[in-house]
Design a protein around this motif. Sequence first.
Motif, PDB file in Angstrom:
ATOM      1  N   TRP A  27       0.832  -1.197   0.000  1.00 49.54           N
ATOM      2  CA  TRP A  27       0.000   0.000   0.000  1.00 49.54           C
ATOM      3  C   TRP A  27       0.866   1.247   0.000  1.00 49.54           C
ATOM      4  N   ALA A  28       0.643   2.125  -0.969  1.00 49.71           N
ATOM      5  CA  ALA A  28       1.519   3.292  -1.097  1.00 49.71           C
ATOM      6  C   ALA A  28       1.066   4.446  -0.216  1.00 49.71           C
ATOM      7  N   LEU A  29      -0.157   4.347   0.288  1.00 49.75           N
ATOM      8  CA  LEU A  29      -0.723   5.515   0.954  1.00 49.75           C
ATOM      9  C   LEU A  29       0.006   5.939   2.231  1.00 49.75           C
ATOM     10  N   PRO A  30       0.493   5.020   3.085  1.00 54.23           N
ATOM     11  CA  PRO A  30       1.195   5.475   4.285  1.00 54.23           C
ATOM     12  C   PRO A  30       2.339   6.427   3.959  1.00 54.23           C
ATOM     13  N   LYS A  31       2.980   6.209   2.829  1.00 56.35           N
ATOM     14  CA  LYS A  31       4.067   7.117   2.440  1.00 56.35           C
ATOM     15  C   LYS A  31       3.533   8.512   2.172  1.00 56.35           C
ATOM     16  N   PHE A  32       2.307   8.543   1.679  1.00 58.50           N
ATOM     17  CA  PHE A  32       1.764   9.840   1.295  1.00 58.50           C
ATOM     18  C   PHE A  32       1.588  10.760   2.490  1.00 58.50           C
ATOM     19  N   GLU A  33       1.359  10.145   3.664  1.00 57.73           N
ATOM     20  CA  GLU A  33       1.158  10.996   4.831  1.00 57.73           C
ATOM     21  C   GLU A  33       2.398  11.824   5.105  1.00 57.73           C
ATOM     22  N   GLN A  34       3.564  11.145   5.013  1.00 53.20           N
ATOM     23  CA  GLN A  34       4.790  11.892   5.244  1.00 53.20           C
ATOM     24  C   GLN A  34       5.016  12.936   4.158  1.00 53.20           C
ATOM     25  N   ARG A  35       4.690  12.519   2.923  1.00 47.86           N
ATOM     26  CA  ARG A  35       4.911  13.470   1.835  1.00 47.86           C
ATOM     27  C   ARG A  35       4.006  14.672   1.989  1.00 47.86           C
ATOM     28  N   ALA A  36       2.761  14.422   2.420  1.00 45.05           N
ATOM     29  CA  ALA A  36       1.834  15.531   2.617  1.00 45.05           C
ATOM     30  C   ALA A  36       2.362  16.459   3.691  1.00 45.05           C
ATOM     31  N   GLU A  37       2.911  15.860   4.749  1.00 48.85           N
ATOM     32  CA  GLU A  37       3.456  16.679   5.824  1.00 48.85           C
ATOM     33  C   GLU A  37       4.575  17.562   5.283  1.00 48.85           C
ATOM     34  N   ALA A  38       5.416  16.945   4.455  1.00 48.36           N
ATOM     35  CA  ALA A  38       6.539  17.700   3.897  1.00 48.36           C
ATOM     36  C   ALA A  38       6.038  18.854   3.036  1.00 48.36           C
ATOM     37  N   THR A  39       5.022  18.577   2.194  1.00 48.38           N
ATOM     38  CA  THR A  39       4.522  19.653   1.329  1.00 48.38           C
ATOM     39  C   THR A  39       3.930  20.778   2.164  1.00 48.38           C
ATOM     40  N   LEU A  40       3.213  20.387   3.216  1.00 49.69           N
ATOM     41  CA  LEU A  40       2.589  21.420   4.048  1.00 49.69           C
ATOM     42  C   LEU A  40       3.652  22.272   4.733  1.00 49.69           C
ATOM     43  N   ARG A  41       4.690  21.600   5.221  1.00 50.83           N
ATOM     44  CA  ARG A  41       5.769  22.338   5.875  1.00 50.83           C
ATOM     45  C   ARG A  41       6.404  23.333   4.918  1.00 50.83           C
ATOM     46  N   LYS A  42       6.593  22.863   3.679  1.00 49.02           N
ATOM     47  CA  LYS A  42       7.205  23.723   2.676  1.00 49.02           C
ATOM     48  C   LYS A  42       6.318  24.931   2.421  1.00 49.02           C
ATOM     49  N   LEU A  43       5.018  24.674   2.431  1.00 49.77           N
ATOM     50  CA  LEU A  43       4.068  25.744   2.167  1.00 49.77           C
ATOM     51  C   LEU A  43       4.129  26.822   3.250  1.00 49.77           C
TER      52      LEU A  43
END
Lengths: 264, 246
Positions: free
Chosen positions: B228-244
Amino acid sequence: MVSKTEETQVNRLENQVDNGGGGAWEYLCLVRKLKLRRSDKVLKHGLSILNDSTKRSTLGSEEWTLYEQVAIAAMDCQCLDVAKDCIKVLQKKFPGSKRVGRLEAMLLEAKGSWAEAEIAYSSLLEDNSMDQVIHKRRAAMAKAQGNLSGAIEGLNKYLEIFMADLDVWRELAEIYVSLQMYKQAAFCYEELILSQPTNPVYHLAYADVLYTLGGLENLQSAKKYYASVTDLTGGKNTRALFGICLCTFAIGQLTKGRNKEEKD
Amino acid sequence: MAADLVLDTAIRDWVLIPLSVVMVLIGVLRYFVSKLMRSSQLPDAKIVKEGQVIIRARNLRASANFIPSKSFRARKAYFGNEENGLLFVPKGQAQNAQAQMFSDPNMAMDMMKKNLSMIIPQTLTFAWVNFFFSGFVAAKIPFPLTQRFRSMLQNGIDYSTIDVSYVSSRSWYFLNMFGLRGLFSLILGEENATDDTQRMMQMSGFGFDPSKSLGAEKDGLDIIQHEWALPKFEQRAEATLRKLIS
Protein backbone atom coordinates in the motif's frame (compact mmCIF):
# COMPACT_ATOMS: atom_id res chain seq x y z
CA MET A 1 -9.66 14.56 -19.85
CA VAL A 2 -9.19 18.10 -21.09
CA SER A 3 -5.63 19.28 -21.02
CA LYS A 4 -4.61 22.75 -19.90
CA THR A 5 -3.69 24.01 -23.35
CA GLU A 6 -6.96 22.83 -24.83
CA GLU A 7 -8.88 24.48 -22.05
CA THR A 8 -7.21 27.82 -22.58
CA GLN A 9 -7.80 27.46 -26.29
CA VAL A 10 -11.49 26.82 -25.76
CA ASN A 11 -11.84 29.75 -23.42
CA ARG A 12 -9.98 32.04 -25.77
CA LEU A 13 -12.15 30.99 -28.70
CA GLU A 14 -15.30 31.32 -26.65
CA ASN A 15 -14.34 34.81 -25.64
CA GLN A 16 -13.58 35.69 -29.24
CA VAL A 17 -16.85 34.26 -30.54
CA ASP A 18 -18.89 35.89 -27.82
CA ASN A 19 -17.53 39.27 -28.77
CA GLY A 20 -18.40 38.75 -32.42
CA GLY A 21 -14.87 37.94 -33.52
CA GLY A 22 -15.70 35.00 -35.78
CA GLY A 23 -14.31 31.50 -35.49
CA ALA A 24 -17.63 30.08 -34.37
CA TRP A 25 -17.20 26.91 -36.37
CA GLU A 26 -13.75 26.24 -34.90
CA TYR A 27 -15.19 26.78 -31.46
CA LEU A 28 -18.02 24.32 -32.10
CA CYS A 29 -15.59 21.75 -33.48
CA LEU A 30 -13.42 22.05 -30.41
CA VAL A 31 -16.37 21.75 -28.06
CA ARG A 32 -17.49 18.63 -29.89
CA LYS A 33 -14.00 17.15 -29.86
CA LEU A 34 -13.50 17.72 -26.15
CA LYS A 35 -17.10 16.69 -25.34
CA LEU A 36 -17.72 19.81 -23.31
CA ARG A 37 -21.15 20.76 -22.10
CA ARG A 38 -21.62 24.39 -23.02
CA SER A 39 -25.04 23.99 -24.50
CA ASP A 40 -26.14 27.62 -24.35
CA LYS A 41 -23.12 28.80 -26.32
CA VAL A 42 -23.35 25.93 -28.78
CA LEU A 43 -27.01 26.66 -29.34
CA LYS A 44 -26.44 30.36 -29.88
CA HIS A 45 -23.47 30.14 -32.21
CA GLY A 46 -24.56 26.97 -33.95
CA LEU A 47 -27.92 28.47 -34.78
CA SER A 48 -26.30 31.60 -36.13
CA ILE A 49 -24.36 29.42 -38.56
CA LEU A 50 -27.34 27.26 -39.47
CA ASN A 51 -29.58 30.25 -40.13
CA ASP A 52 -27.04 31.74 -42.50
CA SER A 53 -27.30 29.77 -45.72
CA THR A 54 -23.96 30.93 -47.15
CA LYS A 55 -22.07 29.98 -44.02
CA ARG A 56 -23.92 26.71 -43.85
CA SER A 57 -23.06 25.71 -47.37
CA THR A 58 -19.35 26.25 -46.79
CA LEU A 59 -19.40 23.45 -44.23
CA GLY A 60 -20.16 20.80 -46.82
CA SER A 61 -21.09 17.49 -45.28
CA GLU A 62 -20.12 18.75 -41.84
CA GLU A 63 -23.42 20.61 -41.90
CA TRP A 64 -25.27 17.54 -40.67
CA THR A 65 -22.90 17.05 -37.77
CA LEU A 66 -23.63 20.60 -36.77
CA TYR A 67 -27.36 19.98 -36.95
CA GLU A 68 -26.92 17.06 -34.58
CA GLN A 69 -24.76 19.05 -32.20
CA VAL A 70 -27.21 21.94 -32.13
CA ALA A 71 -30.15 19.59 -31.66
CA ILE A 72 -28.57 18.04 -28.58
CA ALA A 73 -27.59 21.43 -27.21
CA ALA A 74 -31.13 22.69 -27.77
CA MET A 75 -32.57 19.75 -25.87
CA ASP A 76 -30.19 20.51 -23.04
CA CYS A 77 -31.47 24.09 -22.98
CA GLN A 78 -35.10 23.01 -23.26
CA CYS A 79 -35.50 24.77 -26.61
CA LEU A 80 -37.52 21.86 -27.87
CA ASP A 81 -38.80 23.65 -30.97
CA VAL A 82 -35.28 24.25 -32.22
CA ALA A 83 -34.34 20.66 -31.54
CA LYS A 84 -37.42 19.47 -33.36
CA ASP A 85 -36.57 21.55 -36.42
CA CYS A 86 -32.99 20.27 -36.49
CA ILE A 87 -34.12 16.68 -36.19
CA LYS A 88 -36.68 17.21 -38.92
CA VAL A 89 -33.99 18.42 -41.29
CA LEU A 90 -31.79 15.48 -40.42
CA GLN A 91 -34.64 13.06 -40.87
CA LYS A 92 -35.34 14.41 -44.32
CA LYS A 93 -31.70 13.96 -45.22
CA PHE A 94 -31.17 10.55 -43.63
CA PRO A 95 -34.46 8.66 -43.49
CA GLY A 96 -34.27 5.50 -41.44
CA SER A 97 -30.97 6.38 -39.82
CA LYS A 98 -30.40 5.02 -36.36
CA ARG A 99 -28.43 8.03 -35.32
CA VAL A 100 -31.41 10.23 -36.12
CA GLY A 101 -33.65 7.73 -34.37
CA ARG A 102 -31.53 8.22 -31.29
CA LEU A 103 -32.08 11.97 -31.51
CA GLU A 104 -35.82 11.48 -31.81
CA ALA A 105 -35.85 9.28 -28.75
CA MET A 106 -33.85 11.90 -26.92
CA LEU A 107 -36.39 14.51 -27.93
CA LEU A 108 -39.15 12.37 -26.48
CA GLU A 109 -37.10 12.07 -23.33
CA ALA A 110 -36.53 15.83 -23.18
CA LYS A 111 -40.27 16.36 -23.45
CA GLY A 112 -40.74 14.13 -20.47
CA SER A 113 -42.77 11.45 -22.20
CA TRP A 114 -40.85 8.67 -20.51
CA ALA A 115 -42.86 5.72 -21.71
CA GLU A 116 -42.57 6.64 -25.36
CA ALA A 117 -38.87 7.37 -25.03
CA GLU A 118 -38.36 4.04 -23.33
CA ILE A 119 -40.09 2.27 -26.21
CA ALA A 120 -37.98 4.15 -28.73
CA TYR A 121 -34.76 3.33 -26.90
CA SER A 122 -35.66 -0.32 -26.57
CA SER A 123 -36.38 -0.66 -30.25
CA LEU A 124 -33.04 0.99 -31.04
CA LEU A 125 -31.29 -1.39 -28.68
CA GLU A 126 -32.84 -4.33 -30.43
CA ASP A 127 -31.01 -3.35 -33.58
CA ASN A 128 -27.73 -2.74 -31.87
CA SER A 129 -27.46 -3.98 -28.32
CA MET A 130 -23.95 -2.55 -27.99
CA ASP A 131 -24.89 1.09 -28.31
CA GLN A 132 -23.20 2.72 -25.35
CA VAL A 133 -24.98 6.05 -25.67
CA ILE A 134 -28.42 4.50 -25.51
CA HIS A 135 -27.54 2.42 -22.45
CA LYS A 136 -26.38 5.56 -20.73
CA ARG A 137 -29.45 7.51 -21.78
CA ARG A 138 -31.72 4.87 -20.35
CA ALA A 139 -29.93 5.02 -17.03
CA ALA A 140 -30.11 8.80 -17.12
CA MET A 141 -33.81 8.58 -17.84
CA ALA A 142 -34.36 6.32 -14.87
CA LYS A 143 -32.46 8.76 -12.72
CA ALA A 144 -34.49 11.69 -14.03
CA GLN A 145 -37.68 9.89 -13.08
CA GLY A 146 -36.35 9.45 -9.58
CA ASN A 147 -36.00 5.74 -10.05
CA LEU A 148 -32.52 5.48 -8.61
CA SER A 149 -32.51 1.74 -8.13
CA GLY A 150 -33.49 1.39 -11.78
CA ALA A 151 -30.60 3.61 -12.76
CA ILE A 152 -28.23 1.53 -10.64
CA GLU A 153 -29.47 -1.63 -12.26
CA GLY A 154 -28.98 -0.18 -15.72
CA LEU A 155 -25.51 1.08 -14.95
CA ASN A 156 -24.46 -2.21 -13.43
CA LYS A 157 -25.65 -4.05 -16.47
CA TYR A 158 -23.75 -1.63 -18.65
CA LEU A 159 -20.58 -1.97 -16.59
CA GLU A 160 -20.71 -5.72 -16.88
CA ILE A 161 -19.68 -5.30 -20.51
CA PHE A 162 -18.01 -1.90 -20.67
CA MET A 163 -16.18 -2.15 -17.41
CA ALA A 164 -13.46 0.32 -18.31
CA ASP A 165 -15.86 3.25 -18.68
CA LEU A 166 -14.79 5.76 -16.05
CA ASP A 167 -17.67 8.17 -16.32
CA VAL A 168 -20.16 5.43 -15.63
CA TRP A 169 -18.27 4.27 -12.57
CA ARG A 170 -18.29 7.82 -11.34
CA GLU A 171 -21.99 8.27 -11.96
CA LEU A 172 -22.71 5.01 -10.19
CA ALA A 173 -20.59 6.06 -7.23
CA GLU A 174 -22.48 9.31 -6.93
CA ILE A 175 -25.83 7.56 -7.04
CA TYR A 176 -24.68 5.12 -4.38
CA VAL A 177 -23.57 7.99 -2.17
CA SER A 178 -26.92 9.70 -2.57
CA LEU A 179 -28.60 6.46 -1.52
CA GLN A 180 -26.18 6.14 1.41
CA MET A 181 -24.84 2.85 0.13
CA TYR A 182 -21.32 3.74 1.07
CA LYS A 183 -19.68 0.34 0.71
CA GLN A 184 -20.72 0.09 -2.90
CA ALA A 185 -19.70 3.70 -3.50
CA ALA A 186 -16.29 2.95 -2.01
CA PHE A 187 -15.85 0.11 -4.47
CA CYS A 188 -16.65 2.41 -7.38
CA TYR A 189 -14.23 5.04 -6.15
CA GLU A 190 -11.53 2.41 -5.77
CA GLU A 191 -12.12 1.50 -9.39
CA LEU A 192 -11.72 5.14 -10.37
CA ILE A 193 -8.53 5.49 -8.35
CA LEU A 194 -7.15 2.41 -10.02
CA SER A 195 -7.62 3.83 -13.47
CA GLN A 196 -6.42 7.33 -12.65
CA PRO A 197 -4.21 7.05 -9.59
CA THR A 198 -2.97 10.63 -9.71
CA ASN A 199 -6.32 12.35 -9.92
CA PRO A 200 -6.93 13.95 -6.52
CA VAL A 201 -10.66 14.30 -7.12
CA TYR A 202 -11.20 10.57 -6.80
CA HIS A 203 -8.94 10.30 -3.78
CA LEU A 204 -10.94 13.03 -2.09
CA ALA A 205 -14.28 11.44 -2.83
CA TYR A 206 -13.01 8.06 -1.66
CA ALA A 207 -11.73 9.59 1.56
CA ASP A 208 -15.11 11.22 2.14
CA VAL A 209 -16.85 7.90 1.72
CA LEU A 210 -14.42 6.16 4.05
CA TYR A 211 -14.84 8.84 6.69
CA THR A 212 -18.59 8.55 6.45
CA LEU A 213 -18.39 4.79 6.83
CA GLY A 214 -16.62 5.27 10.12
CA GLY A 215 -14.78 2.71 12.20
CA LEU A 216 -11.15 2.94 13.20
CA GLU A 217 -9.68 1.26 10.15
CA ASN A 218 -11.73 3.26 7.69
CA LEU A 219 -10.93 6.48 9.49
CA GLN A 220 -7.24 5.77 9.29
CA SER A 221 -7.50 4.98 5.59
CA ALA A 222 -9.56 8.12 5.06
CA LYS A 223 -6.86 10.16 6.74
CA LYS A 224 -4.26 8.65 4.45
CA TYR A 225 -6.30 9.46 1.38
CA TYR A 226 -6.88 13.02 2.58
CA ALA A 227 -3.12 13.23 3.02
CA SER A 228 -2.55 12.01 -0.51
CA VAL A 229 -4.96 14.66 -1.80
CA THR A 230 -3.01 17.25 0.12
CA ASP A 231 0.15 15.99 -1.46
CA LEU A 232 -1.24 15.79 -4.97
CA THR A 233 -2.73 19.27 -4.86
CA GLY A 234 0.26 20.80 -3.12
CA GLY A 235 -1.68 21.55 0.06
CA LYS A 236 -4.21 23.77 -1.71
CA ASN A 237 -7.29 21.67 -1.06
CA THR A 238 -9.11 23.00 1.98
CA ARG A 239 -11.53 20.13 2.10
CA ALA A 240 -8.67 17.67 2.39
CA LEU A 241 -7.00 19.68 5.16
CA PHE A 242 -10.25 19.87 7.08
CA GLY A 243 -10.72 16.16 6.46
CA ILE A 244 -7.37 15.38 8.01
CA CYS A 245 -8.34 17.39 11.10
CA LEU A 246 -11.69 15.64 11.40
CA CYS A 247 -10.13 12.21 10.93
CA THR A 248 -7.45 12.87 13.48
CA PHE A 249 -10.06 14.06 15.94
CA ALA A 250 -12.31 11.06 15.32
CA ILE A 251 -9.41 8.63 15.63
CA GLY A 252 -8.41 10.33 18.82
CA GLN A 253 -11.93 9.91 20.19
CA LEU A 254 -11.99 6.23 19.29
CA THR A 255 -8.57 5.38 20.64
CA LYS A 256 -8.86 7.33 23.87
CA GLY A 257 -8.01 5.10 26.74
CA ARG A 258 -6.16 2.55 24.63
CA ASN A 259 -2.43 2.31 24.90
CA LYS A 260 -0.24 4.50 22.79
CA GLU A 261 1.18 1.88 20.46
CA GLU A 262 -2.14 1.30 18.87
CA LYS A 263 -2.66 4.95 18.14
CA ASP A 264 0.11 5.28 15.62
CA MET B 1 28.34 8.09 -71.91
CA ALA B 2 25.71 7.20 -69.41
CA ALA B 3 25.53 10.79 -68.22
CA ASP B 4 24.32 12.22 -71.52
CA LEU B 5 21.44 9.89 -72.03
CA VAL B 6 18.68 12.05 -73.49
CA LEU B 7 15.09 11.20 -72.72
CA ASP B 8 12.53 11.79 -75.43
CA THR B 9 9.81 14.22 -74.39
CA ALA B 10 7.33 11.77 -75.84
CA ILE B 11 8.29 9.40 -73.03
CA ARG B 12 7.28 12.04 -70.56
CA ASP B 13 3.97 12.65 -72.32
CA TRP B 14 3.09 9.05 -73.01
CA VAL B 15 4.65 7.07 -70.17
CA LEU B 16 5.45 9.12 -67.11
CA ILE B 17 2.34 11.27 -66.91
CA PRO B 18 -0.22 8.64 -67.97
CA LEU B 19 1.22 6.20 -65.48
CA SER B 20 0.90 8.63 -62.58
CA VAL B 21 -2.57 9.74 -63.60
CA VAL B 22 -3.78 6.17 -63.93
CA MET B 23 -2.35 5.29 -60.53
CA VAL B 24 -4.18 8.20 -58.92
CA LEU B 25 -7.42 7.38 -60.66
CA ILE B 26 -7.20 3.74 -59.66
CA GLY B 27 -6.54 4.73 -56.10
CA VAL B 28 -9.62 6.94 -56.04
CA LEU B 29 -11.72 4.26 -57.69
CA ARG B 30 -10.56 1.69 -55.21
CA TYR B 31 -11.44 3.98 -52.35
CA PHE B 32 -15.01 4.24 -53.54
CA VAL B 33 -15.34 0.57 -54.34
CA SER B 34 -14.11 -0.46 -50.93
CA LYS B 35 -16.42 2.11 -49.39
CA LEU B 36 -19.32 0.49 -51.18
CA MET B 37 -18.33 -2.99 -50.11
CA ARG B 38 -17.52 -2.17 -46.55
CA SER B 39 -20.07 -3.73 -44.28
CA SER B 40 -20.58 -2.18 -40.90
CA GLN B 41 -19.99 -5.02 -38.60
CA LEU B 42 -21.35 -5.04 -35.10
CA PRO B 43 -18.81 -5.74 -32.42
CA ASP B 44 -19.36 -8.94 -30.57
CA ALA B 45 -20.29 -8.45 -26.93
CA LYS B 46 -17.88 -11.10 -25.77
CA ILE B 47 -14.91 -9.63 -27.57
CA VAL B 48 -15.67 -6.14 -26.34
CA LYS B 49 -15.99 -7.43 -22.83
CA GLU B 50 -12.68 -9.24 -23.01
CA GLY B 51 -10.98 -6.10 -24.20
CA GLN B 52 -12.46 -4.13 -21.34
CA VAL B 53 -11.52 -6.78 -18.81
CA ILE B 54 -7.94 -6.56 -20.01
CA ILE B 55 -7.90 -2.79 -19.62
CA ARG B 56 -9.31 -3.04 -16.13
CA ALA B 57 -6.91 -5.78 -15.08
CA ARG B 58 -4.03 -3.75 -16.46
CA ASN B 59 -5.15 -0.75 -14.44
CA LEU B 60 -5.35 -2.90 -11.37
CA ARG B 61 -1.87 -4.21 -11.93
CA ALA B 62 -0.40 -0.78 -12.63
CA SER B 63 -1.86 1.05 -9.68
CA ALA B 64 -2.56 -1.70 -7.20
CA ASN B 65 -0.65 0.16 -4.53
CA PHE B 66 -3.14 2.97 -4.42
CA ILE B 67 -5.97 0.98 -2.90
CA PRO B 68 -6.09 -0.72 0.50
CA SER B 69 -4.87 -4.29 0.49
CA LYS B 70 -8.26 -5.62 1.45
CA SER B 71 -9.78 -4.16 -1.67
CA PHE B 72 -6.89 -5.38 -3.74
CA ARG B 73 -7.27 -8.94 -2.51
CA ALA B 74 -10.98 -8.88 -3.24
CA ARG B 75 -10.33 -7.73 -6.78
CA LYS B 76 -7.55 -10.22 -7.31
CA ALA B 77 -9.85 -13.02 -6.29
CA TYR B 78 -12.56 -11.64 -8.53
CA PHE B 79 -10.31 -11.51 -11.56
CA GLY B 80 -8.23 -14.61 -11.12
CA ASN B 81 -10.77 -16.99 -9.69
CA GLU B 82 -10.26 -20.53 -10.99
CA GLU B 83 -13.96 -21.18 -11.37
CA ASN B 84 -15.62 -18.11 -12.76
CA GLY B 85 -13.04 -15.33 -12.56
CA LEU B 86 -13.06 -12.78 -15.32
CA LEU B 87 -9.57 -13.60 -16.49
CA PHE B 88 -9.94 -17.32 -16.26
CA VAL B 89 -10.22 -19.05 -19.61
CA PRO B 90 -11.48 -22.62 -19.55
CA LYS B 91 -9.18 -25.03 -21.29
CA GLY B 92 -10.14 -25.97 -24.81
CA GLN B 93 -12.08 -22.81 -25.35
CA ALA B 94 -9.05 -21.05 -26.71
CA GLN B 95 -8.89 -23.42 -29.61
CA ASN B 96 -12.57 -23.00 -30.10
CA ALA B 97 -12.39 -19.28 -30.64
CA GLN B 98 -9.86 -19.69 -33.38
CA ALA B 99 -11.90 -22.30 -35.16
CA GLN B 100 -15.01 -20.22 -34.83
CA MET B 101 -13.29 -17.28 -36.40
CA PHE B 102 -12.57 -19.26 -39.53
CA SER B 103 -15.88 -21.00 -39.72
CA ASP B 104 -17.75 -17.73 -39.45
CA PRO B 105 -18.76 -17.03 -43.06
CA ASN B 106 -19.16 -13.31 -42.43
CA MET B 107 -15.61 -12.98 -41.27
CA ALA B 108 -14.26 -14.89 -44.25
CA MET B 109 -16.43 -12.84 -46.57
CA ASP B 110 -15.16 -9.62 -45.12
CA MET B 111 -11.59 -10.69 -45.54
CA MET B 112 -12.21 -11.73 -49.10
CA LYS B 113 -13.79 -8.40 -49.92
CA LYS B 114 -10.83 -6.57 -48.50
CA ASN B 115 -8.46 -8.78 -50.41
CA LEU B 116 -10.37 -8.41 -53.62
CA SER B 117 -10.33 -4.65 -53.50
CA MET B 118 -6.62 -4.72 -52.86
CA ILE B 119 -5.18 -7.52 -54.91
CA ILE B 120 -7.20 -7.44 -58.12
CA PRO B 121 -6.52 -3.84 -59.09
CA GLN B 122 -2.90 -4.26 -58.14
CA THR B 123 -2.33 -7.29 -60.32
CA LEU B 124 -4.22 -5.69 -63.16
CA THR B 125 -2.27 -2.47 -63.08
CA PHE B 126 0.96 -4.35 -62.74
CA ALA B 127 0.16 -6.47 -65.77
CA TRP B 128 -0.90 -3.38 -67.67
CA VAL B 129 2.30 -1.55 -66.83
CA ASN B 130 4.34 -4.57 -67.74
CA PHE B 131 2.60 -4.97 -71.05
CA PHE B 132 2.68 -1.42 -72.31
CA PHE B 133 5.50 0.29 -70.54
CA SER B 134 8.15 -2.30 -69.94
CA GLY B 135 11.69 -1.27 -70.57
CA PHE B 136 11.26 2.49 -70.68
CA VAL B 137 13.63 4.77 -68.94
CA ALA B 138 10.96 7.12 -67.78
CA ALA B 139 12.60 9.74 -65.63
CA LYS B 140 15.82 10.99 -64.14
CA ILE B 141 16.19 12.12 -60.59
CA PRO B 142 18.32 15.21 -60.20
CA PHE B 143 20.94 13.77 -57.85
CA PRO B 144 23.37 10.89 -58.08
CA LEU B 145 22.78 7.67 -56.15
CA THR B 146 24.86 4.66 -55.22
CA GLN B 147 24.67 1.28 -56.89
CA ARG B 148 22.48 -0.13 -54.19
CA PHE B 149 19.52 1.84 -55.45
CA ARG B 150 19.71 0.14 -58.83
CA SER B 151 17.26 -2.59 -57.93
CA MET B 152 14.87 -0.04 -56.54
CA LEU B 153 14.97 2.46 -59.38
CA GLN B 154 15.75 0.34 -62.42
CA ASN B 155 13.50 -2.60 -61.99
CA GLY B 156 12.96 -4.20 -65.38
CA ILE B 157 16.11 -2.87 -67.02
CA ASP B 158 19.14 -5.10 -66.95
CA TYR B 159 21.84 -2.67 -68.03
CA SER B 160 24.49 -2.12 -65.49
CA THR B 161 26.01 0.77 -67.43
CA ILE B 162 23.10 3.18 -67.06
CA ASP B 163 23.54 5.72 -64.33
CA VAL B 164 21.50 4.86 -61.23
CA SER B 165 19.65 8.16 -61.20
CA TYR B 166 17.55 7.08 -64.17
CA VAL B 167 14.20 5.57 -63.21
CA SER B 168 12.62 2.80 -65.21
CA SER B 169 8.89 2.75 -65.89
CA ARG B 170 8.23 -0.26 -63.71
CA SER B 171 10.06 1.32 -60.81
CA TRP B 172 8.09 4.48 -61.40
CA TYR B 173 4.98 2.37 -60.96
CA PHE B 174 6.21 1.03 -57.65
CA LEU B 175 7.24 4.46 -56.46
CA ASN B 176 3.79 5.74 -57.29
CA MET B 177 2.08 2.83 -55.60
CA PHE B 178 3.74 3.48 -52.28
CA GLY B 179 4.32 7.19 -52.58
CA LEU B 180 0.84 8.39 -53.43
CA ARG B 181 -0.53 7.78 -49.95
CA GLY B 182 0.06 11.38 -48.95
CA LEU B 183 -1.79 12.61 -52.00
CA PHE B 184 -4.70 10.27 -51.31
CA SER B 185 -5.05 11.43 -47.75
CA LEU B 186 -5.14 14.95 -49.18
CA ILE B 187 -7.88 14.36 -51.73
CA LEU B 188 -9.89 11.63 -50.03
CA GLY B 189 -9.73 12.81 -46.45
CA GLU B 190 -7.62 11.50 -43.63
CA GLU B 191 -9.06 8.06 -43.12
CA ASN B 192 -8.94 6.74 -46.66
CA ALA B 193 -9.04 3.04 -47.21
CA THR B 194 -6.20 2.83 -49.70
CA ASP B 195 -3.51 2.51 -47.12
CA ASP B 196 -1.95 -0.74 -48.21
CA THR B 197 0.78 -1.03 -45.67
CA GLN B 198 -1.61 -0.54 -42.81
CA ARG B 199 -3.92 -3.14 -44.20
CA MET B 200 -1.10 -5.61 -44.46
CA MET B 201 -0.37 -4.99 -40.81
CA GLN B 202 -3.96 -5.76 -40.00
CA MET B 203 -3.79 -8.96 -41.97
CA SER B 204 -0.83 -10.18 -40.01
CA GLY B 205 -2.60 -9.21 -36.80
CA PHE B 206 -5.54 -11.33 -37.81
CA GLY B 207 -5.97 -14.43 -35.74
CA PHE B 208 -5.10 -12.54 -32.60
CA ASP B 209 -6.24 -14.59 -29.68
CA PRO B 210 -7.81 -12.64 -26.80
CA SER B 211 -7.75 -15.59 -24.45
CA LYS B 212 -3.97 -15.58 -24.60
CA SER B 213 -3.75 -12.02 -23.38
CA LEU B 214 -6.32 -12.82 -20.73
CA GLY B 215 -4.06 -15.58 -19.48
CA ALA B 216 -1.05 -13.28 -19.56
CA GLU B 217 -2.90 -10.69 -17.50
CA LYS B 218 -3.87 -13.34 -15.01
CA ASP B 219 -0.27 -14.44 -14.59
CA GLY B 220 0.75 -10.83 -14.16
CA LEU B 221 -1.82 -10.36 -11.43
CA ASP B 222 -0.76 -13.53 -9.70
CA ILE B 223 2.82 -12.49 -9.21
CA ILE B 224 2.13 -8.94 -8.16
CA GLN B 225 3.02 -8.00 -4.60
CA HIS B 226 0.70 -5.56 -2.95
CA GLU B 227 2.30 -2.80 -0.98
CA TRP B 228 0.00 0.00 0.00
CA ALA B 229 1.52 3.29 -1.10
CA LEU B 230 -0.72 5.51 0.95
CA PRO B 231 1.19 5.48 4.28
CA LYS B 232 4.07 7.12 2.44
CA PHE B 233 1.76 9.84 1.29
CA GLU B 234 1.16 11.00 4.83
CA GLN B 235 4.79 11.89 5.24
CA ARG B 236 4.91 13.47 1.83
CA ALA B 237 1.83 15.53 2.62
CA GLU B 238 3.46 16.68 5.82
CA ALA B 239 6.54 17.70 3.90
CA THR B 240 4.52 19.65 1.33
CA LEU B 241 2.59 21.42 4.05
CA ARG B 242 5.77 22.34 5.87
CA LYS B 243 7.21 23.72 2.68
CA LEU B 244 4.07 25.74 2.17
CA ILE B 245 4.27 27.30 5.59
CA SER B 246 7.95 28.10 5.60
